[in-house]
Design a protein around this motif. Structure first.
Motif, PDB file in Angstrom:
ATOM      1  N   ARG A  22      26.597  62.307 -76.058  1.00 13.27           N
ATOM      2  CA  ARG A  22      27.892  61.713 -76.384  1.00 13.27           C
ATOM      3  C   ARG A  22      27.915  61.399 -77.876  1.00 13.27           C
ATOM      4  N   TYR A  23      29.038  61.709 -78.528  1.00  8.84           N
ATOM      5  CA  TYR A  23      29.168  61.525 -79.968  1.00  8.84           C
ATOM      6  C   TYR A  23      30.388  60.666 -80.282  1.00  8.84           C
ATOM      7  N   GLU A  24      30.230  59.826 -81.299  1.00  8.60           N
ATOM      8  CA  GLU A  24      31.333  58.978 -81.726  1.00  8.60           C
ATOM      9  C   GLU A  24      31.348  58.877 -83.255  1.00  8.60           C
ATOM     10  N   GLN A  25      32.527  58.633 -83.797  1.00 14.48           N
ATOM     11  CA  GLN A  25      32.659  58.210 -85.179  1.00 14.48           C
ATOM     12  C   GLN A  25      32.971  56.719 -85.167  1.00 14.48           C
ATOM     13  N   ALA A  26      32.353  55.981 -86.066  1.00 16.98           N
ATOM     14  CA  ALA A  26      32.536  54.532 -86.090  1.00 16.98           C
ATOM     15  C   ALA A  26      32.763  54.055 -87.518  1.00 16.98           C
ATOM     16  N   GLN A  27      33.535  52.987 -87.623  1.00 13.49           N
ATOM     17  CA  GLN A  27      33.722  52.299 -88.895  1.00 13.49           C
ATOM     18  C   GLN A  27      33.006  50.957 -88.804  1.00 13.49           C
ATOM     19  N   ILE A  28      32.034  50.743 -89.696  1.00 14.42           N
ATOM     20  CA  ILE A  28      31.262  49.508 -89.705  1.00 14.42           C
ATOM     21  C   ILE A  28      31.246  48.961 -91.122  1.00 14.42           C
ATOM     22  N   ASP A  29      31.740  47.745 -91.284  1.00 12.68           N
ATOM     23  CA  ASP A  29      31.808  47.124 -92.617  1.00 12.68           C
ATOM     24  C   ASP A  29      32.520  48.031 -93.619  1.00 12.68           C
ATOM     25  N   GLY A  30      33.535  48.745 -93.115  1.00 11.95           N
ATOM     26  CA  GLY A  30      34.330  49.596 -93.987  1.00 11.95           C
ATOM     27  C   GLY A  30      33.716  50.936 -94.320  1.00 11.95           C
ATOM     28  N   GLN A  31      32.551  51.268 -93.723  1.00 14.00           N
ATOM     29  CA  GLN A  31      31.860  52.520 -94.005  1.00 14.00           C
ATOM     30  C   GLN A  31      31.844  53.413 -92.757  1.00 14.00           C
ATOM     31  N   PRO A  32      31.914  54.744 -92.945  1.00 17.23           N
ATOM     32  CA  PRO A  32      31.921  55.649 -91.792  1.00 17.23           C
ATOM     33  C   PRO A  32      30.510  55.959 -91.294  1.00 17.23           C
ATOM     34  N   TYR A  33      30.349  55.963 -89.989  1.00 14.59           N
ATOM     35  CA  TYR A  33      29.074  56.293 -89.359  1.00 14.59           C
ATOM     36  C   TYR A  33      29.310  57.274 -88.216  1.00 14.59           C
ATOM     37  N   PHE A  34      28.242  57.934 -87.831  1.00 19.53           N
ATOM     38  CA  PHE A  34      28.260  58.877 -86.714  1.00 19.53           C
ATOM     39  C   PHE A  34      27.256  58.372 -85.684  1.00 19.53           C
ATOM     40  N   VAL A  35      27.664  58.315 -84.419  1.00 20.28           N
ATOM     41  CA  VAL A  35      26.828  57.743 -83.369  1.00 20.28           C
ATOM     42  C   VAL A  35      26.557  58.804 -82.307  1.00 20.28           C
ATOM     43  N   LYS A  36      25.296  58.938 -81.924  1.00 21.08           N
ATOM     44  CA  LYS A  36      24.901  59.874 -80.876  1.00 21.08           C
ATOM     45  C   LYS A  36      24.170  59.096 -79.788  1.00 21.08           C
TER      46      LYS A  36
END
Length: 334
Positions: A30-44
């Motif tokens: 499963r893959y997600e894009q996330a915004q954390i503290d205003g920065q983009p991250y990718f979650v697997k």
């Protein structure tokens, strides 16, 4: 273990999380894009229960997490960016889920498709592959990672048989099954050698054990690669890590990226050898043997894929592998 908050704590601060389906993501993760503290991250997120690749590669312990926890990623050379900022395992057994949080570097990844990559980018990949190999020269696995026997048998018919019984057979598994069947007519010599090595992997692993080893990332395909503006190589998805011969990562790169190489396989092989030697490693006593054994091992893993491709690619591998088998005294029984 890297001194950083857990993936769960980090994701608790996310202002948004959106599920995505990467074109190259075929494993069931499963893959997600996330915004954390205003920065983009990718979650697997993945587990052996949901991810067929984990099952066929024999990973029931979350090997990327073991590599992260042991500090191996932190010790990677400056030329390599693994992008990982946090990992966490939740649960037990095959239902245990590994969550990886990575910096979103999508803008710098190699584009999907079969377009030949720029020559400078290819040269960077090979140079940094050598950099990673030489940084860990002599490294031996003490934490339970991927073995060479498992690598040889990744897509062996007996190893994928259970996955073929699934209600929804994964595309690569169906392709492997079809490819092995096709190889019987397209290249009986390759099929015979692959079958022999599936049954007797020690024909490869025993002589390799007497040759130099290093840490292997294990999956240098273009779908895992990119280049930062400053020239560093992005190397994602440390799913098949372990100790083994440097030529394995090289041969994997050659086998899975053949349509995208801006120079011949022979030139790429020599480029990698020169990069190893430039870092002070003498290749004279072991190179030819290790390369031959890894060519054989890669075709045991991916001979099926070549059976589904064009004649020239299949012919190249058939010539190289049968020649390697003859030089190493590895032949079909009977």
């Amino acid at each position: 273990m890297p001194a950083i908050e857990s993936a769960g704590t980090l994701l608790a601060r996310a202002s948004s999380r959106t599920e995505v389906r990467p074109g190259d993501g075929r494993s069931g993760s499963r893959y997600e894009q996330a915004q954390i503290d205003g920065q983009p991250y990718f979650v697997k997120s993945l587990s052996p229960a949901s991810d067929w690749l984990m099952r066929v590669t024999g990973d029931h312990v979350h090997r990327p997490y073991l590599v992260w926890r042991s500090g191996i990623m932190t010790r990677a050379p400056a030329s390599i960016d693994h992008t990982v900022v946090a990992m966490q395992v939740s649960g037990t057994g095959d239902e245990a889920v590994l969550t990886m949080v990575m910096r979103d570097v999508g803008a710098f990844l190699v584009a999907e498709g079969d377009t030949v990559v720029p020559a400078a980018q290819h040269r960077g990949f090979i140079d940094h592959m050598a950099d990673l190999s030489c940084t860990f020269w002599g490294w031996e696995d003490t934490i339970g990672l991927t073995t060479m026997e498992q690598r040889i048998r990744f897509f062996a018919p007996g190893n994928i048989a259970a996955e073929l019984l699934a209600a929804d057979v994964p595309g690569p598994i169906a392709a492997a099954d079809a490819g092995w069947r096709s190889l019987a007519t397209r290249s009986p010599a390759l099929l015979n050698l692959a079958t022999l090595l599936h049954d007797r992997p020690a024909l490869i692993t025993a002589p390799l054990s007497a040759l130099p080893c290093t840490f292997l990332h294990g999956d240098w395909k273009m779908g895992n690669l990119g280049t930062h503006p400053d020239g560093r190589t992005i190397l994602l998805d440390w799913a098949y890590p372990g100790s083994g011969p440097a030529c394995w990562d090289l041969c994997w790169y050659l086998a899975l990226n053949q349509a995208r190489l801006p120079e011949s396989k022979e030139a790429t092989i020599e480029r990698f050898r020169a990069a190893i030697q430039a870092r002070g490693v003498d290749t004279g006593s072991w190179w030819d043997s290790q390369l031959d054994l890894c060519l054989l091992a890669i075709m045991a893993a991916f001979g099926w894929e070549k059976a589904l491709g064009d004649d020239s690619e299949l012919s190249w591998w058939e010539a190289m592998v049968t020649g390697a088998a003859a030089r190493r005294g590895i032949g079909v029984r009977g």
